[in-house]
Write an enzyme that holds these catalytic residues in place. Structure first.
Site, PDB file in Angstrom:
ATOM      1  N   HIS A 157       0.825  -1.217   0.000  1.00  0.00           N
ATOM      2  CA  HIS A 157       0.000   0.000   0.000  1.00  0.00           C
ATOM      3  C   HIS A 157       0.855   1.261   0.000  1.00  0.00           C
ATOM      4  O   HIS A 157       0.436   2.293   0.499  1.00  0.00           O
ATOM      5  CB  HIS A 157      -0.945   0.028   1.207  1.00  0.00           C
ATOM      6  CG  HIS A 157      -1.673  -1.264   1.446  1.00  0.00           C
ATOM      7  ND1 HIS A 157      -2.888  -1.554   0.875  1.00  0.00           N
ATOM      8  CD2 HIS A 157      -1.328  -2.358   2.168  1.00  0.00           C
ATOM      9  CE1 HIS A 157      -3.268  -2.764   1.262  1.00  0.00           C
ATOM     10  NE2 HIS A 157      -2.342  -3.285   2.031  1.00  0.00           N
ATOM     11  N   SER A 278      14.294  21.784 -16.191  1.00  0.00           N
ATOM     12  CA  SER A 278      13.065  22.555 -16.360  1.00  0.00           C
ATOM     13  C   SER A 278      13.406  23.877 -17.036  1.00  0.00           C
ATOM     14  O   SER A 278      14.512  24.392 -16.889  1.00  0.00           O
ATOM     15  CB  SER A 278      12.451  22.802 -14.985  1.00  0.00           C
ATOM     16  OG  SER A 278      11.692  23.995 -14.990  1.00  0.00           O
ATOM     17  N   LYS A 284      15.629  22.021 -10.939  1.00  0.00           N
ATOM     18  CA  LYS A 284      14.976  20.752 -11.274  1.00  0.00           C
ATOM     19  C   LYS A 284      15.861  19.767 -12.031  1.00  0.00           C
ATOM     20  O   LYS A 284      16.666  20.131 -12.863  1.00  0.00           O
ATOM     21  CB  LYS A 284      13.717  21.022 -12.111  1.00  0.00           C
ATOM     22  CG  LYS A 284      12.555  21.606 -11.343  1.00  0.00           C
ATOM     23  CD  LYS A 284      12.044  20.710 -10.221  1.00  0.00           C
ATOM     24  CE  LYS A 284      11.238  19.543 -10.691  1.00  0.00           C
ATOM     25  NZ  LYS A 284       9.947  19.882 -11.239  1.00  0.00           N
ATOM     26  N   GLU A 291       9.083   8.721 -17.089  1.00  0.00           N
ATOM     27  CA  GLU A 291       7.701   9.179 -17.306  1.00  0.00           C
ATOM     28  C   GLU A 291       7.252   8.839 -18.725  1.00  0.00           C
ATOM     29  O   GLU A 291       6.104   8.449 -18.950  1.00  0.00           O
ATOM     30  CB  GLU A 291       7.601  10.677 -17.049  1.00  0.00           C
ATOM     31  CG  GLU A 291       7.777  11.012 -15.576  1.00  0.00           C
ATOM     32  CD  GLU A 291       8.016  12.499 -15.332  1.00  0.00           C
ATOM     33  OE1 GLU A 291       7.288  13.314 -15.894  1.00  0.00           O
ATOM     34  OE2 GLU A 291       8.952  12.826 -14.584  1.00  0.00           O
TER      35      GLU A 291
END
Ligand code: ARG
Length: 464
Positions: A157, A278, A284, A291
């Site tokens: 979980h 970024s 970043k 992704e």
């Protein structure tokens, strides 16, 4: 350009219909398979005396020349010039060798021709895909070897559950990929029959020798029913289904890597060469590769859906709907190959941060089960032990302790069976090292798992 089938028609094809119908822009990638199939077919026609031997020889020579020219980039495929790769090669051949070229299509239809080409293409691609999966498995093994004692939290979980090692976690993925290899190999078995000789749908009156062609092209059998021969795309669906499962695995690992390189986890750091920045936030460093893999998984599922959906209502035998198999299968193959090619080096170059993993494993009462097991080993029924430790966890939370820092008196208040050696029993490293059950995270047990995967890889390398 006049169509090979122009005889029956009084009008030219409408321009939009021509472009709509043409598949050469995407099926030209099967040029080599089309030529390979035609060569075997021509050889068979010559052997059987269906066409003159000299013509069969001229066809084979002509096709060799076309292959060389395509490979040298001298042939331009366009919908204006060609309908599909099958027509293109035949047209080119006839332009080059005249009447002999016109004999190539004897006892053959584009329906069994395309069925053959697609099988040959998929067969070759499966070999490459399998190789890339094996390379990824190698990377996982190397990473695992270096992290046999790197303790990290195991989750259920997404809540910290029990301690494991990073090697154990990675070997879970190696086992998934092993099944992916097996699924790809099953696809190879599923397509290992020759469709050529099915004709348009009902075989042929010529005395063809399908076994000979099967042998020439490396198929172990001949498809047994001509209607099935031209209608079967099961192997495309099997491939896209196997690739969907493979992508699901890559996507799950991608998701974990995304979590692991966040500041919330910081279990790993991706190499600069495999991350992106970024446009506005100077600090970043983003896991775009992961992704994209997670995103492209949806795309491969889509390819599988395409195939399943357009096939479901088709009456036997060939229908043009089936031309739609190409872009879906090609897209799935390309996408998976691209993902594997970037994922393996990304994992190989990432930095593992064992100290952060261990820190995380020290919080969250990951040793609570071991604490209960300590009591069970001293004769308490597991349910009673479980309850006692639940109370202990509560006390810890109230007093800002962990099970490792809670004083022995507190333990003994809840259960007198606790003694000084409980601290040793619930030590993080003990918890991992004692989980020696088959399949567990103890280093010696993970070493056994690793050995098995490595033996599998060695066996596969020898097969290739
Ligand atoms: N380009 C077609 C395909 O990919 C080849 C088969 C065409 N057959 C036909 N009867 N029109 O399916």
């Amino acid at each position: 350009m006049a169509k090979l089938w122009a005889g029956r028609f009084q009008k030219e094809t409408d321009r939009t219909v021509n472009d709509f119908n043409s598949s050469v822009m995407f099926d030209c990638r099967m040029y080599a398979e089309d030529i390979q199939g035609s060569m075997a077919h021509a050889a068979m026609l010559g052997r059987q005396g269906i066409i003159p031997k000299e013509d069969a020889e001229a066809i084979r020579e002509g096709l060799k020349g076309i292959l060389a020219d395509i490979e040298a980039g001298n042939i331009h495929f366009s919908p204006e010039a060609y309908e599909d790769i099958h027509m293109a090669n035949e047209q080119l051949l006839t332009e080059r060798i005249g009447d002999a070229g016109k004999r190539l299509h004897t006892a053959r239809s584009r329906n069994d021709q395309v069925a053959l080409d697609m099988r040959l293409y998929v067969r070759k691609q499966i070999g490459e895909l399998r190789g890339l999966v094996l390379e990824l498995m190698e990377v996982l093994c190397t990473l695992a070897e270096g992290n046999m004692e790197t303790v990290m939290p195991g989750y259920t979980h997404l809540q910290r559950a029990q301690p494991i090692t990073f090697a154990h976690h990675l070997m879970a993925y190696a086992n998934m990929l092993k099944r992916d290899v097996r699924r790809l190999e099953n696809c190879l078995d599923g397509l290992d029959e020759l469709p050529l000789g099915s004709g348009a749908l009902a075989g042929t009156t010529y005395p063809i020798d399908r076994e000979f062609v099967a042998g020439e092209l490396g198929f172990s059998a001949v498809m047994d029913n001509s209607l099935d021969g031209v209608s079967d795309r099961d192997y495309c669906i099997e491939l896209c289904s196997s690739l969907s499962i493979l992508m699901m695995h890559l996507s799950r690992l991608s998701e974990e890597v995304i979590l692991w390189c966040s500041w919330e986890f910081k279990f790993i750091e991706l190499d600069d060469a495999y991350s992106t920045g970024s446009s506005i936030m100077p600090q970043k460093k983003n896991p775009d590769v992961c992704e994209l893999i997670r995103g492209k998984t949806g795309r491969v599922y889509g390819d599988l859906q395409t195939l399943l959906t357009f096939m479901k209502g088709l009456p036997l035998a060939y229908n043009k709907d089936m031309q739609e198999d190409k872009e879906a299968v090609f897209d799935a193959i390309d996408t998976v190959k691209n993902c594997l090619k970037v994922f393996a080096p990304m994992l190989a170059t990432m930095t593992v941060l064992p100290a952060n993993m261990e820190l995380a494993a020290r919080k969250g009462f990951l040793n609570a089960t071991d604490c209960a097991d300590y009591l069970t080993k001293r004769g308490l029924p597991f349910r009673d032990a479980y309850k006692a430790v639940g109370t202990l966890v509560h006390v810890c939370m109230e007093t800002g302790n962990t099970l490792d820092t809670l004083p022995l008196e507190e333990y003994q208040k809840i259960c007198p069976a606790f003694e000084e050696d409980v601290y040793q029993a619930i030590d993080l490293m003990t918890c991992v090292k004692e989980r020696k059950s088959l399949g567990g995270p103890a280093p010696e047990e993970v070493a056994r798992q690793l050995g098995k995967i490595k033996a599998f890889l060695t066996k596969k390398e020898q097969e290739i």
